[in-house]
Motif scaffolding. Structure first.
Motif, short mmCIF file in Angstrom:
data_model
loop_
_atom_site.label_atom_id
_atom_site.label_comp_id
_atom_site.label_asym_id
_atom_site.label_seq_id
_atom_site.Cartn_x
_atom_site.Cartn_y
_atom_site.Cartn_z
N PRO A 16 0.84 -1.20 0.00
CA PRO A 16 0.00 0.00 0.00
C PRO A 16 0.87 1.25 0.00
CG PRO A 16 -0.67 -1.54 1.72
CD PRO A 16 0.63 -2.03 1.17
N VAL A 17 0.31 2.36 -0.44
CA VAL A 17 1.05 3.61 -0.48
C VAL A 17 1.34 4.11 0.93
CG1 VAL A 17 0.93 6.02 -1.21
CG2 VAL A 17 0.07 4.22 -2.72
N ASN A 18 0.36 4.08 1.81
CA ASN A 18 0.50 4.56 3.18
C ASN A 18 0.62 3.34 4.09
OD1 ASN A 18 0.48 6.04 5.53
ND2 ASN A 18 -1.67 6.60 5.42
N GLY A 104 -12.03 -0.06 -5.08
CA GLY A 104 -11.25 1.17 -5.05
C GLY A 104 -11.69 2.09 -3.93
N SER A 107 -10.51 0.73 -0.62
CA SER A 107 -9.07 0.92 -0.49
C SER A 107 -8.71 2.26 0.14
CB SER A 107 -8.41 0.80 -1.87
OG SER A 107 -7.07 1.17 -1.83
N ALA A 108 -9.65 3.19 0.14
CA ALA A 108 -9.40 4.53 0.68
C ALA A 108 -9.62 4.61 2.19
CB ALA A 108 -10.30 5.55 -0.02
N PRO A 116 -5.68 8.05 3.73
CA PRO A 116 -6.10 6.80 3.10
C PRO A 116 -4.92 5.85 2.95
CG PRO A 116 -6.93 8.69 1.89
CD PRO A 116 -5.96 9.22 2.91
N HIS A 118 -4.70 3.32 0.82
CA HIS A 118 -4.50 2.92 -0.58
C HIS A 118 -4.05 1.47 -0.68
CE1 HIS A 118 -4.87 7.09 -1.91
NE2 HIS A 118 -4.04 7.42 -0.96
N GLU A 119 -4.65 0.60 0.13
CA GLU A 119 -4.24 -0.80 0.09
C GLU A 119 -4.80 -1.49 -1.14
OE1 GLU A 119 -5.86 -3.19 3.27
OE2 GLU A 119 -7.75 -2.12 3.16
N TRP A 120 -4.10 -2.51 -1.58
CA TRP A 120 -4.59 -3.33 -2.69
C TRP A 120 -5.60 -4.31 -2.13
CZ3 TRP A 120 -3.34 -2.80 -7.77
CH2 TRP A 120 -2.26 -1.95 -8.06
#
Length: 135
Positions: A16-18, A104, A107-108, A116, A118-120
């Motif tokens: 994830p981004v975060n 999507g 994921s937020a 957020p 941003h997980e897959w």
């Protein structure tokens, strides 16, 4: 309508981004994350798209048939592994595109500092249910 599984991975690949591990979140951040997930499920209940969902504990065991009547049990999976299934949601939607749209949005969910994560999420149709991809 077709049923899809939205599989929530904890620290899965791709990352994830975060990606701040949940054990580093404050109690308020954990509550905000859970509240988001519950509100998302409640919204889908009003549209008739929610079927079921659950969060999973970190504890677990591996079990398999050994051919001798007593299955061996091995501890695991463990939270320190790269990938742990954290929970799932079953949705019943009109199309694959709708399943992707909802994944999507899910994921937020907020994480550390309310950002957020941003997980897959893994999106999988139930076996025997042909995906309704309309490209």
């Amino acid at each position: 309508m077709a049923k899809y599984l939205l599989l929530k991975h904890y620290r899965g690949a791709p990352e994830p981004v975060n990606n701040v591990p949940m054990d580093q979140w404050s109690p308020d951040e954990i509550t905000a994350h859970i509240d988001y997930m519950n509100a998302f499920a409640d919204k889908l209940k009003t549209t008739g798209e929610f079927v079921d969902g659950q969060a999973l504990a970190q504890e677990g065991a591996w079990v398999r048939y050994d051919g001798e009547g007593r299955p061996p049990v091995t501890d695991g999976p463990f939270a320190e592994t790269k990938d742990l299934i954290a929970g799932w949601m079953v949705i019943d939607v009109d199309s694959y595109e709708r399943a992707v749209e909802l994944a999507g949005e899910l994921s937020a969910a907020p994480g550390k500092d309310g950002k957020p994560i941003h997980e897959w999420l893994e999106v999988r149709p139930f076996y025997g249910t042909p995906p309704t991809i309309t490209e």
